[in-house]
Motif scaffolding. Structure first.
Motif, PDB file in Angstrom:
ATOM      1  N   ILE A  63       0.843  -1.194   0.000  1.00 39.30           N
ATOM      2  CA  ILE A  63       0.000   0.000   0.000  1.00 39.30           C
ATOM      3  C   ILE A  63       0.877   1.242   0.000  1.00 39.30           C
ATOM      4  CG2 ILE A  63      -1.779   1.271   1.253  1.00 39.30           C
ATOM      5  CD1 ILE A  63      -2.498  -1.407   2.628  1.00 39.30           C
ATOM      6  N   ALA A  64       0.684   2.098  -0.978  1.00 39.06           N
ATOM      7  CA  ALA A  64       1.396   3.379  -1.035  1.00 39.06           C
ATOM      8  C   ALA A  64       0.353   4.492  -0.962  1.00 39.06           C
ATOM      9  CB  ALA A  64       2.209   3.485  -2.318  1.00 39.06           C
ATOM     10  N   TYR A  65       0.601   5.473  -0.106  1.00 37.98           N
ATOM     11  CA  TYR A  65      -0.401   6.518   0.068  1.00 37.98           C
ATOM     12  C   TYR A  65       0.241   7.855   0.450  1.00 37.98           C
ATOM     13  CZ  TYR A  65       0.200   5.702   5.103  1.00 37.98           C
ATOM     14  OH  TYR A  65       0.724   5.579   6.367  1.00 37.98           O
ATOM     15  N   LYS A  66      -0.518   8.923   0.247  1.00 31.55           N
ATOM     16  CA  LYS A  66      -0.118  10.272   0.661  1.00 31.55           C
ATOM     17  C   LYS A  66      -0.948  10.651   1.880  1.00 31.55           C
ATOM     18  CE  LYS A  66       0.275  15.074  -0.993  1.00 31.55           C
ATOM     19  NZ  LYS A  66       0.035  15.984  -2.152  1.00 31.55           N
ATOM     20  N   PHE A  67      -0.299  11.264   2.885  1.00 31.86           N
ATOM     21  CA  PHE A  67      -1.009  11.603   4.117  1.00 31.86           C
ATOM     22  C   PHE A  67      -0.829  13.070   4.498  1.00 31.86           C
ATOM     23  CE2 PHE A  67       3.228  10.279   5.558  1.00 31.86           C
ATOM     24  CZ  PHE A  67       3.565  11.301   6.436  1.00 31.86           C
ATOM     25  N   ARG A  68      -1.694  13.501   5.391  1.00 27.14           N
ATOM     26  CA  ARG A  68      -1.603  14.840   6.000  1.00 27.14           C
ATOM     27  C   ARG A  68      -1.859  14.695   7.489  1.00 27.14           C
ATOM     28  NH1 ARG A  68      -6.382  18.474   6.827  1.00 27.14           N
ATOM     29  NH2 ARG A  68      -5.601  20.478   7.577  1.00 27.14           N
ATOM     30  N   HIS A  69      -0.930  15.228   8.304  1.00 26.20           N
ATOM     31  CA  HIS A  69      -1.128  15.389   9.743  1.00 26.20           C
ATOM     32  C   HIS A  69      -1.355  16.864  10.015  1.00 26.20           C
ATOM     33  CE1 HIS A  69      -0.455  11.658  11.936  1.00 26.20           C
ATOM     34  NE2 HIS A  69       0.554  11.352  11.137  1.00 26.20           N
ATOM     35  N   TRP A  70      -2.198  17.190  11.002  1.00 25.52           N
ATOM     36  CA  TRP A  70      -2.371  18.597  11.366  1.00 25.52           C
ATOM     37  C   TRP A  70      -2.845  18.741  12.811  1.00 25.52           C
ATOM     38  CZ3 TRP A  70      -6.127  15.792   9.047  1.00 25.52           C
ATOM     39  CH2 TRP A  70      -7.436  15.933   9.500  1.00 25.52           C
ATOM     40  N   GLY A  71      -2.540  19.908  13.368  1.00 28.84           N
ATOM     41  CA  GLY A  71      -2.975  20.253  14.703  1.00 28.84           C
ATOM     42  C   GLY A  71      -2.762  21.741  14.910  1.00 28.84           C
ATOM     43  N   TYR A  72      -3.121  22.234  16.068  1.00 25.74           N
ATOM     44  CA  TYR A  72      -2.947  23.651  16.387  1.00 25.74           C
ATOM     45  C   TYR A  72      -1.969  23.782  17.558  1.00 25.74           C
ATOM     46  CZ  TYR A  72      -6.776  24.642  13.246  1.00 25.74           C
ATOM     47  OH  TYR A  72      -7.561  24.746  12.122  1.00 25.74           O
ATOM     48  N   MET A  73      -0.953  24.610  17.353  1.00 22.41           N
ATOM     49  CA  MET A  73       0.076  24.778  18.379  1.00 22.41           C
ATOM     50  C   MET A  73      -0.473  25.651  19.513  1.00 22.41           C
ATOM     51  SD  MET A  73       3.928  26.344  18.239  1.00 22.41           S
ATOM     52  CE  MET A  73       5.015  26.147  19.664  1.00 22.41           C
ATOM     53  N   GLU A  74      -1.079  24.998  20.488  1.00 23.19           N
ATOM     54  CA  GLU A  74      -1.725  25.705  21.587  1.00 23.19           C
ATOM     55  C   GLU A  74      -0.978  25.535  22.907  1.00 23.19           C
ATOM     56  OE1 GLU A  74      -6.270  25.444  19.879  1.00 23.19           O
ATOM     57  OE2 GLU A  74      -5.378  23.655  20.786  1.00 23.19           O
ATOM     58  N   GLY A  75       0.255  25.005  22.814  1.00 22.89           N
ATOM     59  CA  GLY A  75       1.105  24.873  23.980  1.00 22.89           C
ATOM     60  C   GLY A  75       2.543  25.143  23.587  1.00 22.89           C
ATOM     61  N   PRO A  76       3.446  25.381  24.553  1.00 21.20           N
ATOM     62  CA  PRO A  76       4.846  25.719  24.260  1.00 21.20           C
ATOM     63  C   PRO A  76       5.633  24.520  23.751  1.00 21.20           C
ATOM     64  CG  PRO A  76       4.534  25.424  26.617  1.00 21.20           C
ATOM     65  CD  PRO A  76       3.168  25.345  26.013  1.00 21.20           C
ATOM     66  N   PHE A  77       6.745  24.822  23.074  1.00 17.05           N
ATOM     67  CA  PHE A  77       7.628  23.778  22.567  1.00 17.05           C
ATOM     68  C   PHE A  77       9.075  24.215  22.708  1.00 17.05           C
ATOM     69  CE2 PHE A  77      10.170  21.915  19.097  1.00 17.05           C
ATOM     70  CZ  PHE A  77       9.991  20.567  19.357  1.00 17.05           C
ATOM     71  N   GLN A  78       9.854  23.475  23.479  1.00 22.55           N
ATOM     72  CA  GLN A  78      11.288  23.733  23.629  1.00 22.55           C
ATOM     73  C   GLN A  78      11.594  25.212  23.915  1.00 22.55           C
ATOM     74  OE1 GLN A  78      13.617  21.201  23.556  1.00 22.55           O
ATOM     75  NE2 GLN A  78      11.911  19.793  23.377  1.00 22.55           N
ATOM     76  N   GLY A  79      10.805  25.799  24.789  1.00 20.95           N
ATOM     77  CA  GLY A  79      11.040  27.186  25.160  1.00 20.95           C
ATOM     78  C   GLY A  79      10.445  28.203  24.221  1.00 20.95           C
ATOM     79  N   HIS A  80       9.665  27.777  23.232  1.00 22.48           N
ATOM     80  CA  HIS A  80       8.996  28.697  22.310  1.00 22.48           C
ATOM     81  C   HIS A  80       7.514  28.780  22.655  1.00 22.48           C
ATOM     82  CE1 HIS A  80      12.349  29.258  19.437  1.00 22.48           C
ATOM     83  NE2 HIS A  80      12.688  28.041  19.828  1.00 22.48           N
ATOM     84  N   ALA A  81       7.005  29.993  22.714  1.00 20.57           N
ATOM     85  CA  ALA A  81       5.621  30.215  23.091  1.00 20.57           C
ATOM     86  C   ALA A  81       4.663  29.666  22.031  1.00 20.57           C
ATOM     87  CB  ALA A  81       5.369  31.713  23.277  1.00 20.57           C
ATOM     88  N   PRO A  82       3.466  29.246  22.434  1.00 17.44           N
ATOM     89  CA  PRO A  82       2.478  28.764  21.462  1.00 17.44           C
ATOM     90  C   PRO A  82       2.025  29.887  20.528  1.00 17.44           C
ATOM     91  CG  PRO A  82       1.490  28.987  23.644  1.00 17.44           C
ATOM     92  CD  PRO A  82       2.968  29.170  23.827  1.00 17.44           C
ATOM     93  N   THR A  83       1.767  29.526  19.285  1.00 19.19           N
ATOM     94  CA  THR A  83       1.311  30.508  18.290  1.00 19.19           C
ATOM     95  C   THR A  83      -0.187  30.414  18.037  1.00 19.19           C
ATOM     96  OG1 THR A  83       1.667  28.994  16.430  1.00 19.19           O
ATOM     97  CG2 THR A  83       3.542  30.360  17.122  1.00 19.19           C
TER      98      THR A  83
END
Length: 229
Positions: free
Chosen positions: A150-170
């Motif tokens: 099976i070969a397929y194309k995918f999309r992941h998505w979410g909303y950055m509503e929390g901090p990451f590695q010292g960077h504020a959420p956008t």
């Protein structure tokens, strides 16, 4: 291939009430209600029930659920744990969860904004539950070939509503596009998986926020609430 769940999750198999009770889980039974809502609100494709695309989407979501949340390989239904090979040539248990799988890199450690070699299953899960409190949804955009390869194309998505590695959420939408190949054996069990994507596409969006100088806070521990797919 796995089929649409009956009496359990709408988009994943093997999550009936009985299976939730009898399966050994890493951090308690998963509940996908929140990320399913994100998926339904943000998907760009609605595949007909019983179509190849719908079956592949269910298989991928179920495979990810089993690999991340099931503690005992004997409980796997979508893959043959004895024959399974991941495209990054590591066991998911050693890599530390599905995000660490996606973020493997050959960059020198000093240049890594996120270093999967230093993250465990628990720390990876916690970091990205914090970044994406509503989860990181998955949809199948196109299926190029059906089983056994099976070969397929995918999309992941979410909303950055929390901090990451010292960077504020956008609060912004974060997307990751890629392709993958799932190889099934004569028993329709997954025996090999390969992913092709740009990890920088995900990480670039996570370090856009203002630098706070503080490490990402850990999400509350608890019932194994899923964050992906």
């Amino acid at each position: 291939m796995a089929t649409s769940g009956v009496g359990g999750d709408k988009y994943r198999s093997y999550l009936t009430e009985e299976e939730l009770k009898t399966t050994q889980w890493n951090a308690g039974p998963p509940n996908y209600d929140v990320v399913n809502k994100l998926f339904e609100e943000g998907r760009t494709k609605v595949w007909a029930v019983g179509s190849l695309e719908e079956k592949v989407q269910n298989l991928v979501k179920t495979w990810e659920m089993e690999l991340v949340h099931k503690a005992n390989p004997d409980d796997y239904k979508t893959l043959d744990a004895k024959k399974f090979v991941l495209g990054i040539n590591e066991e998911v248990g050693k890599v530390g969860g599905s995000y660490n799988v996606f973020l493997q890199t050959s960059l020198p450690p000093a240049l890594r904004s996120y270093d999967p070699d230093q993250e465990s299953y628990e720390s990876s899960q916690s970091a990205f539950k914090t970044v994406f409190p509503r989860g990181f949804a998955l949809e199948i955009l196109q299926v190029y070939s059906g089983p056994p390869v099976i070969a397929y194309k995918f999309r992941h998505w979410g909303y950055m509503e929390g901090p990451f590695q010292g960077h504020a959420p956008t609060g912004e939408l974060v997307e990751l596009f890629g392709t993958a190949i799932f190889e099934l054996d004569e028993n329709s069990k997954v025996v090999k998986v390969e992913f092709f994507h740009d990890r920088g596409e995900l990480l670039a969006d996570l370090i856009k926020g203002e630098r706070t100088g503080e490490a990402s806070s850990n999400a509350p521990s608890g019932s194994g609430c899923p964050f992906m797919a």
